[in-house]
Write an enzyme that holds these catalytic residues in place. Structure first.
Site, PDB file in Angstrom:
ATOM      1  N   HIS A 102       0.806  -1.232   0.000  1.00  0.00           N
ATOM      2  CA  HIS A 102       0.000   0.000   0.000  1.00  0.00           C
ATOM      3  C   HIS A 102       0.833   1.272   0.000  1.00  0.00           C
ATOM      4  O   HIS A 102       0.339   2.317   0.415  1.00  0.00           O
ATOM      5  CB  HIS A 102      -0.889   0.053   1.240  1.00  0.00           C
ATOM      6  CG  HIS A 102      -1.945  -0.998   1.282  1.00  0.00           C
ATOM      7  ND1 HIS A 102      -3.238  -0.785   0.849  1.00  0.00           N
ATOM      8  CD2 HIS A 102      -1.902  -2.272   1.708  1.00  0.00           C
ATOM      9  CE1 HIS A 102      -3.938  -1.879   1.019  1.00  0.00           C
ATOM     10  NE2 HIS A 102      -3.155  -2.808   1.546  1.00  0.00           N
ATOM     11  N   LYS A 107      -8.136  13.854   4.652  1.00  0.00           N
ATOM     12  CA  LYS A 107      -7.230  12.703   4.577  1.00  0.00           C
ATOM     13  C   LYS A 107      -6.200  12.886   5.680  1.00  0.00           C
ATOM     14  O   LYS A 107      -6.158  13.946   6.323  1.00  0.00           O
ATOM     15  CB  LYS A 107      -6.552  12.628   3.207  1.00  0.00           C
ATOM     16  CG  LYS A 107      -5.916  13.964   2.776  1.00  0.00           C
ATOM     17  CD  LYS A 107      -5.377  13.910   1.376  1.00  0.00           C
ATOM     18  CE  LYS A 107      -6.407  13.993   0.278  1.00  0.00           C
ATOM     19  NZ  LYS A 107      -6.710  12.768  -0.412  1.00  0.00           N
ATOM     20  N   ARG A 108      -5.370  11.896   5.914  1.00  0.00           N
ATOM     21  CA  ARG A 108      -4.333  12.088   6.920  1.00  0.00           C
ATOM     22  C   ARG A 108      -3.429  13.261   6.528  1.00  0.00           C
ATOM     23  O   ARG A 108      -3.259  13.565   5.349  1.00  0.00           O
ATOM     24  CB  ARG A 108      -3.498  10.798   7.081  1.00  0.00           C
ATOM     25  CG  ARG A 108      -4.187   9.728   7.878  1.00  0.00           C
ATOM     26  CD  ARG A 108      -4.500  10.178   9.291  1.00  0.00           C
ATOM     27  NE  ARG A 108      -3.313  10.232  10.110  1.00  0.00           N
ATOM     28  CZ  ARG A 108      -2.982   9.338  11.044  1.00  0.00           C
ATOM     29  NH1 ARG A 108      -3.770   8.326  11.308  1.00  0.00           N
ATOM     30  NH2 ARG A 108      -1.871   9.481  11.737  1.00  0.00           N
ATOM     31  N   LYS A 144       0.987  14.412   0.817  1.00  0.00           N
ATOM     32  CA  LYS A 144      -0.383  14.689   0.348  1.00  0.00           C
ATOM     33  C   LYS A 144      -0.581  16.175   0.049  1.00  0.00           C
ATOM     34  O   LYS A 144      -1.519  16.562  -0.615  1.00  0.00           O
ATOM     35  CB  LYS A 144      -1.392  14.222   1.394  1.00  0.00           C
ATOM     36  CG  LYS A 144      -1.387  12.698   1.603  1.00  0.00           C
ATOM     37  CD  LYS A 144      -2.398  12.286   2.652  1.00  0.00           C
ATOM     38  CE  LYS A 144      -2.316  10.819   3.029  1.00  0.00           C
ATOM     39  NZ  LYS A 144      -2.996   9.925   2.063  1.00  0.00           N
ATOM     40  N   THR A 166      -8.578   6.517  -1.686  1.00  0.00           N
ATOM     41  CA  THR A 166      -9.933   5.968  -1.808  1.00  0.00           C
ATOM     42  C   THR A 166     -10.947   7.078  -1.544  1.00  0.00           C
ATOM     43  O   THR A 166     -12.072   7.009  -2.027  1.00  0.00           O
ATOM     44  CB  THR A 166     -10.156   4.795  -0.830  1.00  0.00           C
ATOM     45  OG1 THR A 166      -9.598   5.156   0.445  1.00  0.00           O
ATOM     46  CG2 THR A 166      -9.500   3.532  -1.324  1.00  0.00           C
ATOM     47  N   LYS A 198     -14.656   8.159  -3.344  1.00  0.00           N
ATOM     48  CA  LYS A 198     -15.900   8.470  -2.626  1.00  0.00           C
ATOM     49  C   LYS A 198     -16.456   9.819  -3.084  1.00  0.00           C
ATOM     50  O   LYS A 198     -17.664   9.972  -3.287  1.00  0.00           O
ATOM     51  CB  LYS A 198     -15.647   8.490  -1.112  1.00  0.00           C
ATOM     52  CG  LYS A 198     -15.308   7.108  -0.546  1.00  0.00           C
ATOM     53  CD  LYS A 198     -14.729   7.174   0.873  1.00  0.00           C
ATOM     54  CE  LYS A 198     -13.997   5.873   1.194  1.00  0.00           C
ATOM     55  NZ  LYS A 198     -13.063   5.985   2.326  1.00  0.00           N
TER      56      LYS A 198
HETATM   57  C1  NBG Z   1      -2.531   3.738   2.056  1.00  0.00           C
HETATM   58  C2  NBG Z   1      -2.155   4.630   0.881  1.00  0.00           C
HETATM   59  C3  NBG Z   1      -3.393   5.078   0.133  1.00  0.00           C
HETATM   60  C4  NBG Z   1      -4.252   3.883  -0.224  1.00  0.00           C
HETATM   61  C5  NBG Z   1      -4.537   3.061   1.012  1.00  0.00           C
HETATM   62  C6  NBG Z   1      -5.327   1.814   0.715  1.00  0.00           C
HETATM   63  C7  NBG Z   1      -0.991   3.062   3.860  1.00  0.00           C
HETATM   64  C8  NBG Z   1       0.281   2.416   4.201  1.00  0.00           C
HETATM   65  N1  NBG Z   1      -1.288   3.180   2.585  1.00  0.00           N
HETATM   66  O1  NBG Z   1      -3.022   5.736  -1.046  1.00  0.00           O
HETATM   67  O2  NBG Z   1      -1.440   5.741   1.335  1.00  0.00           O
HETATM   68  O3  NBG Z   1      -5.450   4.277  -0.822  1.00  0.00           O
HETATM   69  O4  NBG Z   1      -3.334   2.662   1.633  1.00  0.00           O
HETATM   70  O5  NBG Z   1      -4.695   1.043  -0.254  1.00  0.00           O
HETATM   71  O6  NBG Z   1      -1.739   3.458   4.738  1.00  0.00           O
END
Ligand code: NBG
Length: 854
Positions: free
Chosen positions: A398, A589-590, A595, A699, A703
């Site tokens: 991920h 988002k985080r 980002k 994701t 949404k």
């Molecule tokens: C996160 C990514 C996102 C991705 C999500 C689900 C981690 C390590 N990765 O871009 O930063 O959408 O995983 O796949 O949290």
């Protein structure tokens, strides 16, 4: 080679004394015979009527909670309601389990350290088609469903996208009738609660279990023992030398079961979360001697394992406790799955029963754990054990940030899991033999590919271990998978090209459309019927309606209604007064530098600066409300300073009469799934502005698009696929693409050049640097400004010009409401691909094989 298949299954059970065939569970030696007709009949749910629901609800309230309705608290009512809904689902849950044991179809065991579930009540009512009945039933008791829904504390057992994805996936598998068990950790404290004090993030513990948790069912009698530490020894087993682990300490894993109902299909899968408990509550001798604290020390120590979620996202936390957590849940889960296969099951057939999907590297210690079980407990030889193990796992990566790939120090791993370290070494030896055979004399490659890293310290590269053991390795969006193959795991892709595949992420339309956005959902259902909820590609049927003025009007009305709902919600939640008659521009988002929340902020400050300095008239800008939502990892200083800066800019801009009615900035604290469900349906513009090549997928981006927001975004992660599907005319693309980013990085990136050469950018950064947003103190945000001007690892300054230009295109389109709405409708219509149901189909097709289905 072992020549017999007998030692592989578990020891034969003791025959019951009277030799009668037993009915009922064998596992605990309990034997009983049912005779009452009701006991022999299938379990049935309460009647599907308002009266039936009321009766069940009152029964729960009165007998389970011991209160009369007239004396009950809201929490009592919520708990009774949750139990009632659970009771409706129970019969289906038991039936799903029975069928599973009857045929033992191949299952997916999803191993994930995180599940960001969101509230359960609304989703479970939806899945069981009980929303209307519950509403009426409660109304007839003088209660409101909305009030009771608000009582639920969401289980925040995840950090962000990765945990939320796991939750979407298990929803889809249940809805698609696929046997799946989710395994994870029941953290006593989930992701921290974020508050702001003077604009700065302050973390508070998330005591989500304080008022009880009606959705879980504990099974302490089925606790599993998990060992740690100690050493290994070899012994002679009838002429065969074997190894065993002599652990030093252990804990118990108590399973807590959660229902995972499919949408309207009668299937209810299970999510099993493990809670750590001491094997011995306390040391009686020490206790009697009066040292109470010391007596419970072991207990506290053991229970720490599932105490709290590590609040890290996209960067791992190399702490001993974290490795304990990882091994803890994986050991419990493998034991549980294997025990569940029945006594006579031959573990050599395990690949026919299960695929363990590894959600990132967190559960990868499962690989040596399965080897250990097969070798040491079941007596298989190495080749046999590897033949099984190497067919049971698949790995999803991920991330792309190199620093985010987990590496465990050999010293730590050897101390905590000595047998596992030995096994990892052997896996690595055999693997390096293969590399040597394939590329003789390529020593550099050996060093690059070794599972054991030698520098800077000896460490186990968990992503490499997963790649070596997995049947498949997948990234989470097309671009990400390509970069995994070409860059991060390039040597492995050369060795095993067929091992690498892509599955683009998806989101569940049940929670993120049907539940979160009833206005739009009803509109869609009126137009094309209700099939889209489980077949999201059918949204395409909406495309022609983009040109229908009546549909556009209804669509606009739904968006506006969502803004009003959001305004009402934020008014109570955050004392925010959200304008509902202007563009809502959202970035949630985080908080992470890659980002680029700072890029968004630079755009806002730039707009403000132009008005404040008289370059632009306030009346000439498109009124916008900007909303941020983001948690920063508590130890991530720069991220926390960025949060502080956003809040500081917000408080100056929001109270400046110069921009009144034109610009507002809000940052509701504690962004979570519940807030996402309110915010996303109301948004007009979705900010997906990471530096190209950094966001694995995203994701949130899906949404927003599915809820009719337009995206301003870079060619990164799944944005690329969103743009391809919705078309360039319906997506605001800006910034460098990944090859350009790589080129610029290689050439040498100097953010100062952008600062010097773009007067608007300079004025913007200078305004922040002047102390304008920090009561005249230039030092407060100096680290943020100087980081941008001198380092800017994620090239925000390089993309600034292009971003501002794209924002002008946003304004231009927004000025034409028909054109904007047309684009928004086309976004909805063309994003059906991003259903997590489709992701699951891709996993089945590309990774898990034709099974497991039905
Ligand atoms: C996160 C990514 C996102 C991705 C999500 C689900 C981690 C390590 N990765 O871009 O930063 O959408 O995983 O796949 O949290």
């Amino acid at each position: 080679m072992s020549d017999s298949r007998t030692p592989v299954s578990a020891p034969t059970p003791v025959t019951p004394a009277d030799e009668t065939p037993a009915i009922g569970p064998h596992r605990r030696g309990v034997q009983f015979r049912q005779t009452h007709p009701l006991a022999l009949a299938p379990v049935t749910p309460p009647p599907n009527t308002v009266d039936g629901f009321v009766k069940e609800f009152l029964h729960e309230l009165n007998t389970d909670l011991g209160v009369a309705l007239s004396r009950s608290s809201i929490n009592d009512q919520y708990t009774a309601l949750a139990h009632t809904v659970r009771n409706y689902l129970t019969a289906r849950w038991l039936e799903t389990g029975r069928k599973q044991r009857e045929g033992y179809p191949k299952s997916v065991a999803y191993l994930s350290a995180e599940y960001l579930l969101g509230r359960q009540l609304g989703n479970n009512l939806l899945a069981a088609n009980l929303s209307d009945i519950a509403e009426k039933a409660l109304h007839s008791c003088g209660l409101s469903l909305a009030t009771l829904r608000a009582q639920e504390v969401e289980p925040g057992l995840g950090n962000g996208g990765l945990g939320r994805l796991a939750a979407c996936f298990i929803d889809s598998l249940a809805t698609m009738n696929v046997p799946c068990i989710g395994y994870g950790i029941r953290y006593e404290y989930g992701i921290f609660r974020q508050t702001f004090v003077d604009g700065e993030q302050v973390e508070q513990p998330d005591s989500w279990l304080a008022l009880g948790n009606p959705w879980e069912i504990a099974h302490p009698e089925s606790a599993v023992q998990v060992n740690f530490g100690g050493s290994t020894e070899t012994y002679d087993d009838n002429g065969v030398e074997r190894t065993r682990w002599v652990p030093a300490w252990n804990v118990l894993g108590v399973p807590y079961n959660y229902m995972v109902p499919g949408y309207l299909n009668g299937r209810v899968n299970t999510l099993r979360l493990w809670s750590a408990q001491a094997t011995q509550a306390f040391d009686l001798n020490i206790f009697n001697a009066g040292d109470y604290a010391q007596a419970v020390r072991a207990q506290t120590f053991a229970e720490n394992i599932s105490k709290v979620l590590y609040p890290e996202d996209s960067t791992p936390q190399g702490k001993e406790l974290r490795l304990q957590q990882q091994y803890f849940f994986v050991a419990c889960s493998l034991r549980d799955f294997i025990d569940g296969q029945g006594r006579d099951f031959d573990l050599r057939d395990l690949p026919e029963r299960v695929i363990f999907q590894l959600n990132d590297t967190h559960p990868v210690i499962a690989v040596p754990e399965l080897m250990r079980i097969l070798l040491d407990e079941r007596g298989l030889d190495w080749d046999e054990a590897w033949a099984v193990t190497s067919k049971c796992f698949a790995y999803t990566c991920h991330t792309l940030l190199p620093e985010a790939l987990e590496v465990w120090s050999v010293e730590l791993l050897g101390r905590l899991l000595p047998r596992h370290l030995e096994i990892i070494y052997r896996i690595n030896d055999e693997f390096l033999d293969l590399v040597r055979e394939t590329w003789p004399d390529d020593y550099l490659r050996l060093g690059r590919m070794s599972i054991i890293a030698e520098y800077p310290d000896r460490g186990v590269r968990m992503a490499f271990l997963a790649t070596v053991a997995g049947i498949k390795v997948n990234g989470v969006a097309a671009l990400h998978s390509q970069l995994l193959r070409d860059k991060v795991l390039n040597d492995f892709a050369e060795l095993w090209p067929e091992k690498f595949t892509n599955v683009t992420n998806g989101v569940t339309p049940r929670r993120f459309m049907k539940l979160a956005n009833p206005h739009l959902s009803d509109l869609i259902t009126d137009a094309i019927g209700s099939g889209w909820v489980t077949d999201l590609e059918r949204l395409q049927e909406l495309a022609p309606l983009a040109d229908d003025p009546d549909f556009r009007a209804a669509f606009t009305e739904a968006k506006h209604a969502n803004k009003i709902l959001l305004r009402d919600h934020l008014r109570v939640r955050d004392e925010i007064e959200l304008p509902t008659d202007q563009m809502l521009d959202v970035m949630v988002k985080r908080l992470h530098e890659y980002k680029r929340q700072t890029l968004k902020l630079l755009h806002i400050v730039s707009t403000y600066e132009q008005i404040a300095s008289g370059k632009v008239k306030a009346a000439d800008i498109t009124p916008r409300t900007f909303v941020f939502g983001a948690k920063a990892a508590p130890g991530y200083r720069m991220a926390k300073q960025i949060i502080h800066l956003i809040n500081a800019v917000g408080s100056v801009v929001n109270s400046d009469p110069l921009v009144e009615g034109r610009l507002k900035i809000f940052f509701p604290a504690n962004y979570n799934v519940t807030l996402a469900e309110r915010l996303i349906p109301a948004a007009d513009l979705s900010e997906q502005i990471s530096l190209a090549g950094m966001e694995a997928s995203g994701t949130g981006n899906m949404k927003f698009a599915l809820n009719g927001a337009l995206t301003i975004g870079t060619d990164d992660g799944a944005n690329v696929e969103i743009r391809e599907l919705v078309g360039d005319d319906n997506f605001f693309l800006f910034g460098m693409d990944e090859p350009k980013v790589a080129d610029l990085g290689a050439k040498g990136y100097h953010p100062g050049e952008y600062y010097e050469s773009n007067p608007q950018l300079k004025a913007t950064l200078d305004l922040i640097a002047s102390g304008h947003f920090s009561g005249g103190d230039p030092m407060t945000f100096e680290p943020v400004v100087s980081n941008l001007v001198h380092h800017d690892r994620f090239m925000a300054l390089a993309d600034f010009g292009s971003y501002v230009e794209a924002q002008h295109r946003v304004d231009a389109l927004y000025a034409d409401p028909d054109a904007w709405t047309r684009s928004a409708i086309l976004n909805v219509a063309r994003c059906g691909f991003f259903s997590s149901d489709r992701s699951m189909k891709d996993y089945i097709k590309r990774i898990w094989g034709t099974n497991p289905v039905l």
